[in-house]
Write a protein that holds these residues in place. Structure first.
Motif, PDB file in Angstrom:
ATOM      1  N   GLY A  16     -13.857  21.082  12.297  1.00 42.46           N
ATOM      2  CA  GLY A  16     -12.803  20.120  12.585  1.00 42.46           C
ATOM      3  C   GLY A  16     -11.539  20.780  13.076  1.00 42.46           C
ATOM      4  N   ARG A  17     -11.150  21.878  12.442  1.00 41.69           N
ATOM      5  CA  ARG A  17      -9.963  22.604  12.870  1.00 41.69           C
ATOM      6  C   ARG A  17     -10.163  23.195  14.265  1.00 41.69           C
ATOM      7  NH1 ARG A  17      -6.016  24.878   9.721  1.00 41.69           N
ATOM      8  NH2 ARG A  17      -6.428  23.042   8.425  1.00 41.69           N
ATOM      9  N   ARG A  54     -17.665  28.212   9.629  1.00 41.99           N
ATOM     10  CA  ARG A  54     -16.568  28.555   8.726  1.00 41.99           C
ATOM     11  C   ARG A  54     -16.916  29.653   7.744  1.00 41.99           C
ATOM     12  NH1 ARG A  54     -16.337  23.101   4.922  1.00 41.99           N
ATOM     13  NH2 ARG A  54     -18.331  23.411   3.839  1.00 41.99           N
ATOM     14  N   GLU A  61      -9.521  20.801  17.066  1.00 44.89           N
ATOM     15  CA  GLU A  61      -8.121  20.462  17.286  1.00 44.89           C
ATOM     16  C   GLU A  61      -7.450  21.415  18.269  1.00 44.89           C
ATOM     17  OE1 GLU A  61      -6.416  20.603  13.418  1.00 44.89           O
ATOM     18  OE2 GLU A  61      -7.386  18.748  12.724  1.00 44.89           O
ATOM     19  N   GLN A 113     -14.099  13.469  19.381  1.00 47.12           N
ATOM     20  CA  GLN A 113     -13.296  14.691  19.394  1.00 47.12           C
ATOM     21  C   GLN A 113     -13.753  15.636  20.505  1.00 47.12           C
ATOM     22  OE1 GLN A 113     -13.816  15.662  15.074  1.00 47.12           O
ATOM     23  NE2 GLN A 113     -11.640  16.160  15.180  1.00 47.12           N
ATOM     24  N   GLN A 164     -14.387  29.617  11.843  1.00 51.66           N
ATOM     25  CA  GLN A 164     -13.393  28.555  11.706  1.00 51.66           C
ATOM     26  C   GLN A 164     -14.095  27.257  11.321  1.00 51.66           C
ATOM     27  OE1 GLN A 164     -11.055  28.047  15.275  1.00 51.66           O
ATOM     28  NE2 GLN A 164      -9.375  27.066  14.206  1.00 51.66           N
ATOM     29  N   ASP A 165     -13.408  26.425  10.573  1.00 52.90           N
ATOM     30  CA  ASP A 165     -13.910  25.101  10.264  1.00 52.90           C
ATOM     31  C   ASP A 165     -14.077  24.305  11.556  1.00 52.90           C
ATOM     32  OD1 ASP A 165     -14.227  22.757   8.235  1.00 52.90           O
ATOM     33  OD2 ASP A 165     -12.725  22.072   9.676  1.00 52.90           O
TER      34      ASP A 165
END
Length: 207
Positions: free
Chosen positions: A119-120, A91, A123, A149, A116-117
């Motif tokens: 967790g994001r 991130r 997704e 995930q 990017q994060d």
């Protein structure tokens, strides 16, 4: 005694830098710098040496995800040792820019960065990887959630391997049902582990 007034901090001062050494492969011995941001700690030489000994049978041609890439030490080591592809995710833009600079300097093929994060990122649309490196800030990972995930999101192919790194005092990571802990070791204050997700039905016992 009069106190001297402090003016604005000089803007020309270089940001603090850290460095790590690639241990083996095409770029063996190369020392690379990275921005020394709080919490960024490249996986040490001793741990990387052991990890890639574990991965030696599967690293050639592997597609790898370096999540929480930080300095990029794990993913760059993988490319040096013959991985076909590494996606670096972090991130912090200063870190991903540094990794992009290393990829360009080394004329690396197969490296890609995503700012990017984590967790994001997970997704998004899954893309199957053979290996995933997970080295988040110590004590921050919810391992069962993170592993699930990766697995349920389609980020891992059948037979994939997942590397997990945390503080040694945490002990073995908690894993979701069906996952197997393949290897586990400690070095100083670092605990590091290799796991695999559940195999698809009908593959139990296959080599």
């Amino acid at each position: 005694m009069t106190q001297s007034k402090r003016g604005p901090r000089p803007t020309s001062r270089k940001a603090a830098r850290g460095s790590f050494r690639i241990i083996a492969g095409a770029w063996r011995g190369r020392r690379l710098d990275f921005p020394a941001l709080p919490g960024v700690r490249p996986t040490g030489d001793r741990v990387r040496e052991t990890l890639f000994n574990w991965l030696q049978p599967v690293i050639q041609g592997a597609r790898c995800l370096d999540l929480y890439a930080g300095s990029g030490a794990l993913g760059l080591e993988a490319l040096s040792r013959g991985a076909a592809e590494v996606l670096f995710v972090d991130r912090e833009p200063t870190l991903t820019r540094a990794i992009e600079g290393h990829l360009e300097m080394l004329q690396a093929v197969g490296g890609e960065c995503r700012c990017q994060d984590a967790g994001r990122f997970l997704e998004g649309q899954g893309r199957g990887f053979d290996l995933a490196f997970l080295d988040p800030p110590f004590g921050s990972a919810d391992w069962p959630v993170l592993c699930e995930q990766l697995h349920s999101g389609g980020w891992l192919v059948a037979g994939a391997r997942v590397y997990l790194e945390d503080a040694a005092g945490v002990g073995e990571p908690a894993l979701p049902p069906g996952w197997a802990l393949l290897r586990s070791a400690k070095a100083g204050n670092v605990g590091y582990h290799l796991a695999s997700p559940p195999q698809p039905a009908g593959r139990e016992g296959e080599e």
